[in-house]
Scaffold this motif. Structure first.
Motif, PDB file in Angstrom:
ATOM      1  N   UNK A 342       0.835  -1.204   0.000  1.00  0.00           N
ATOM      2  CA  UNK A 342       0.000   0.000   0.000  1.00  0.00           C
ATOM      3  C   UNK A 342       0.874   1.260   0.000  1.00  0.00           C
ATOM      4  N   UNK A 343       1.876   1.271   0.872  1.00  0.00           N
ATOM      5  CA  UNK A 343       2.814   2.407   0.920  1.00  0.00           C
ATOM      6  C   UNK A 343       3.574   2.506  -0.403  1.00  0.00           C
ATOM      7  N   UNK A 344       3.971   1.349  -0.953  1.00  0.00           N
ATOM      8  CA  UNK A 344       4.712   1.344  -2.215  1.00  0.00           C
ATOM      9  C   UNK A 344       3.869   1.926  -3.346  1.00  0.00           C
ATOM     10  N   UNK A 345       2.550   1.733  -3.296  1.00  0.00           N
ATOM     11  CA  UNK A 345       1.668   2.328  -4.309  1.00  0.00           C
ATOM     12  C   UNK A 345       1.716   3.849  -4.225  1.00  0.00           C
ATOM     13  N   UNK A 346       1.841   4.385  -3.002  1.00  0.00           N
ATOM     14  CA  UNK A 346       2.000   5.839  -2.833  1.00  0.00           C
ATOM     15  C   UNK A 346       3.362   6.288  -3.362  1.00  0.00           C
ATOM     16  N   UNK A 347       4.400   5.478  -3.121  1.00  0.00           N
ATOM     17  CA  UNK A 347       5.740   5.786  -3.651  1.00  0.00           C
ATOM     18  C   UNK A 347       5.686   5.842  -5.178  1.00  0.00           C
ATOM     19  N   UNK A 348       5.007   4.861  -5.787  1.00  0.00           N
ATOM     20  CA  UNK A 348       4.926   4.807  -7.252  1.00  0.00           C
ATOM     21  C   UNK A 348       4.237   6.041  -7.823  1.00  0.00           C
ATOM     22  N   UNK A 349       3.170   6.483  -7.171  1.00  0.00           N
ATOM     23  CA  UNK A 349       2.485   7.703  -7.611  1.00  0.00           C
ATOM     24  C   UNK A 349       3.418   8.903  -7.514  1.00  0.00           C
ATOM     25  N   UNK A 350       4.187   8.972  -6.433  1.00  0.00           N
ATOM     26  CA  UNK A 350       5.090  10.120  -6.252  1.00  0.00           C
ATOM     27  C   UNK A 350       6.283  10.052  -7.200  1.00  0.00           C
ATOM     28  N   UNK A 351       6.749   8.855  -7.511  1.00  0.00           N
ATOM     29  CA  UNK A 351       7.786   8.716  -8.535  1.00  0.00           C
ATOM     30  C   UNK A 351       7.270   9.224  -9.880  1.00  0.00           C
ATOM     31  N   UNK A 352       6.048   8.836 -10.205  1.00  0.00           N
ATOM     32  CA  UNK A 352       5.477   9.222 -11.495  1.00  0.00           C
ATOM     33  C   UNK A 352       5.247  10.728 -11.550  1.00  0.00           C
ATOM     34  N   UNK A 353       4.822  11.303 -10.424  1.00  0.00           N
ATOM     35  CA  UNK A 353       4.626  12.753 -10.365  1.00  0.00           C
ATOM     36  C   UNK A 353       5.944  13.476 -10.664  1.00  0.00           C
ATOM     37  N   UNK A 354       7.043  12.950 -10.137  1.00  0.00           N
ATOM     38  CA  UNK A 354       8.367  13.540 -10.420  1.00  0.00           C
ATOM     39  C   UNK A 354       8.683  13.469 -11.915  1.00  0.00           C
ATOM     40  N   UNK A 355       8.360  12.339 -12.539  1.00  0.00           N
ATOM     41  CA  UNK A 355       8.603  12.204 -13.986  1.00  0.00           C
ATOM     42  C   UNK A 355       7.772  13.223 -14.772  1.00  0.00           C
ATOM     43  N   UNK A 356       6.521  13.399 -14.366  1.00  0.00           N
ATOM     44  CA  UNK A 356       5.635  14.343 -15.050  1.00  0.00           C
ATOM     45  C   UNK A 356       6.157  15.772 -14.911  1.00  0.00           C
ATOM     46  N   UNK A 357       6.570  16.132 -13.693  1.00  0.00           N
ATOM     47  CA  UNK A 357       7.095  17.479 -13.450  1.00  0.00           C
ATOM     48  C   UNK A 357       8.360  17.722 -14.279  1.00  0.00           C
ATOM     49  N   UNK A 358       9.179  16.689 -14.419  1.00  0.00           N
ATOM     50  CA  UNK A 358      10.386  16.817 -15.248  1.00  0.00           C
ATOM     51  C   UNK A 358      10.002  17.112 -16.698  1.00  0.00           C
ATOM     52  N   UNK A 359       9.018  16.362 -17.208  1.00  0.00           N
ATOM     53  CA  UNK A 359       8.606  16.538 -18.606  1.00  0.00           C
ATOM     54  C   UNK A 359       7.896  17.864 -18.840  1.00  0.00           C
ATOM     55  N   UNK A 360       7.051  18.271 -17.880  1.00  0.00           N
ATOM     56  CA  UNK A 360       6.171  19.429 -18.112  1.00  0.00           C
ATOM     57  C   UNK A 360       6.712  20.749 -17.561  1.00  0.00           C
ATOM     58  N   UNK A 361       7.718  20.693 -16.689  1.00  0.00           N
ATOM     59  CA  UNK A 361       8.264  21.953 -16.168  1.00  0.00           C
ATOM     60  C   UNK A 361       9.783  22.032 -16.336  1.00  0.00           C
ATOM     61  N   UNK A 362      10.508  21.009 -15.861  1.00  0.00           N
ATOM     62  CA  UNK A 362      11.978  21.098 -15.850  1.00  0.00           C
ATOM     63  C   UNK A 362      12.550  21.208 -17.266  1.00  0.00           C
ATOM     64  N   UNK A 363      12.123  20.330 -18.158  1.00  0.00           N
ATOM     65  CA  UNK A 363      12.677  20.338 -19.525  1.00  0.00           C
ATOM     66  C   UNK A 363      12.264  21.601 -20.291  1.00  0.00           C
ATOM     67  N   UNK A 364      10.956  21.974 -20.292  1.00  0.00           N
ATOM     68  CA  UNK A 364      10.601  23.242 -20.954  1.00  0.00           C
ATOM     69  C   UNK A 364      11.304  24.454 -20.333  1.00  0.00           C
ATOM     70  N   UNK A 365      11.535  24.415 -19.010  1.00  0.00           N
ATOM     71  CA  UNK A 365      12.233  25.533 -18.355  1.00  0.00           C
ATOM     72  C   UNK A 365      13.667  25.635 -18.840  1.00  0.00           C
ATOM     73  N   UNK A 366      14.307  24.482 -19.047  1.00  0.00           N
ATOM     74  CA  UNK A 366      15.698  24.512 -19.529  1.00  0.00           C
ATOM     75  C   UNK A 366      15.750  25.043 -20.956  1.00  0.00           C
TER      76      UNK A 366
END
Length: 410
Positions: A342-366
């Motif tokens: 159950x906790x790992x499912x929360x980890x997976x969501x937060x890992x994916x959120x980091x990937x999304x933020x990288x694609x939608x904010x970090x890369x366009x910002x660079x």
């Protein structure tokens, strides 16, 4: 809470009604209103035409022409939520204009006064929050059809075409997928009270399944949200005036306060559903009730951006028996494994959120930084999320806290 004493959450689903939690959509507002009666329809008219009014350079003039309306005619909860959503859209559009750095630092009293009054009624700040643009900004195309992206639309849009629709509706279907697990909460506390590990195992498996479904829904963002449109257009209209270089002193709400106020923009941290599961699983972002770091402090602050009934529900959960302590006390390897999943499912969501933020904010910002820097948008603003945080540090800290909550094998 003393053993053997029943928790309020244990009783039945009915308890959730008082906390504005719906059996089908969870913390989302069920069947939001789409229209307000006269004279508030003037607000709706502007909000429904925001992209066109902004494009034609008419938005600010139209807003300034509005009369000041008393909110006495908005007695129903759903009408107040619609008013908060509509005034939030108008405020964001008025402040950020065409998104080119020409900002307004004063919100006129004809909007500021009713906006602050309806905000006070709802226990929300006078800025567009997640509870507005995601939780109360939707309708089904076919009312009898399913809660799927294909059968839904948003009520109001910002510039950027369907980018906003994609971002808000994907966020909503993630939210509602996870929300299916809320109905398991009474079963969990009932199982703890009766010292029934088998019932607890089944309930935790149900929550894990719902969190996996939420992650599956999250994948739709790639199909419906364009990274460049999100970063260069929509992100601007979701930004607040706390930690903003363009509004370093905040926004002056004319006729309400004598000094400017700082409020954070909409953020996924304002979603009650994931803070709900953090509390339930004992994922500790605080030590002795005190935020343990800046990320924990931000999460606590974001609770004040949730509807007051949802804040009260999270507070209620904090007073309930600890699922984590119960699992540890049983020394049952299978139960601990199911808790960890159950906790790992929360980890997976937060890992994916980091990937999304990288694609939608970090890369366009660079990419933006590689272009000529404009004085209108200092580089530090690009390292911040719409909520005003240094988002990568925040998300990594929250993920680490979640990972650290996994029970270690002896």
């Amino acid at each position: 809470m003393a053993p053997g004493k029943s928790s309020p959450v244990e009783k039945s689903w009915n308890i959730f009604e008082e906390y504005h939690i719906d059996e089908d959509v969870g913390f989302a507002l069920p069947n939001p209103l789409e229209e307000l009666p006269h004279p508030y329809d003037a607000w709706i008219s502007i909000a429904k035409n925001l992209p066109e009014l902004i494009k034609n350079g008419q938005l600010r003039a139209e807003v300034e022409k509005l009369a000041t309306f008393s909110i006495d005619g908005l007695q129903e909860y759903k009408s107040q939520r619609l008013a908060h959503l509509v005034l939030g859209y108008i405020t964001m559009a008025y402040v950020w204009g065409e998104g080119d750095g020409d900002v307004r630092k004063v919100l006129p009293s004809n909007i500021a006064v009713p906006y602050c009054k309806v905000s006070e009624k709802l226990g929300l700040p006078p800025i567009l929050v997640y509870a507005d643009c995601v939780l109360a900004n939707w309708k089904k195309k076919d009312p009898s059809g399913p809660m799927t992206y294909e059968n839904m639309d948003i009520l109001f849009s910002f510039p950027g075409g369907d980018c906003g629709k994609g971002f808000f509706l994907v966020s909503l279907v993630v939210e509602t997928a996870a929300a299916s697990a809320i109905k398991v909460i009474p079963i969990i506390f009932n199982a703890i009270q009766r010292e029934d590990p088998d019932a607890l195992q089944k309930a935790l498996l149900d929550i894990t399944s719902c969190l996996h479904k939420a992650l599956e829904m999250f994948h739709q963002i790639h199909e419906y949200v364009d990274p460049n449109l999100f970063f260069n257009v929509l992100r601007i209209y979701l930004s607040g005036w706390k930690g903003s270089p363009l509004l370093s002193e905040g926004l002056l709400y004319e006729g309400v306060w004598d000094t400017p106020k700082k409020f954070a923009g909409g953020s996924a941290a304002q979603s009650s559903i994931f803070q709900c599961f953090d509390i339930l699983l004992g994922i500790q972002h605080t030590v002795g009730g005190v935020p343990s770091d800046s990320a924990a402090k931000f999460l606590q602050e974001m609770r004040t951006y949730m509807p007051s009934a949802h804040q009260k529900f999270l507070h209620l959960l904090e007073s309930c028996p600890s699922v984590r302590k119960f699992v540890l006390s049983k020394g049952d390897a299978t139960l601990q494994q199911i808790y960890n999943e159950c906790v790992q499912a929360m980890v997976s969501l937060r890992n994916y959120h980091l990937q999304i933020v990288t694609k939608y904010i970090v890369i366009p910002a660079s990419h933006a930084s590689n272009r000529k820097q404009t004085p209108e948008e200092p580089s530090e603003s690009k390292s911040k999320g719409t909520g005003g945080t240094d988002f990568m540090d925040f998300l990594k800290t929250v993920r680490s806290t979640t990972v650290n909550s996994l029970l270690k094998e002896d």
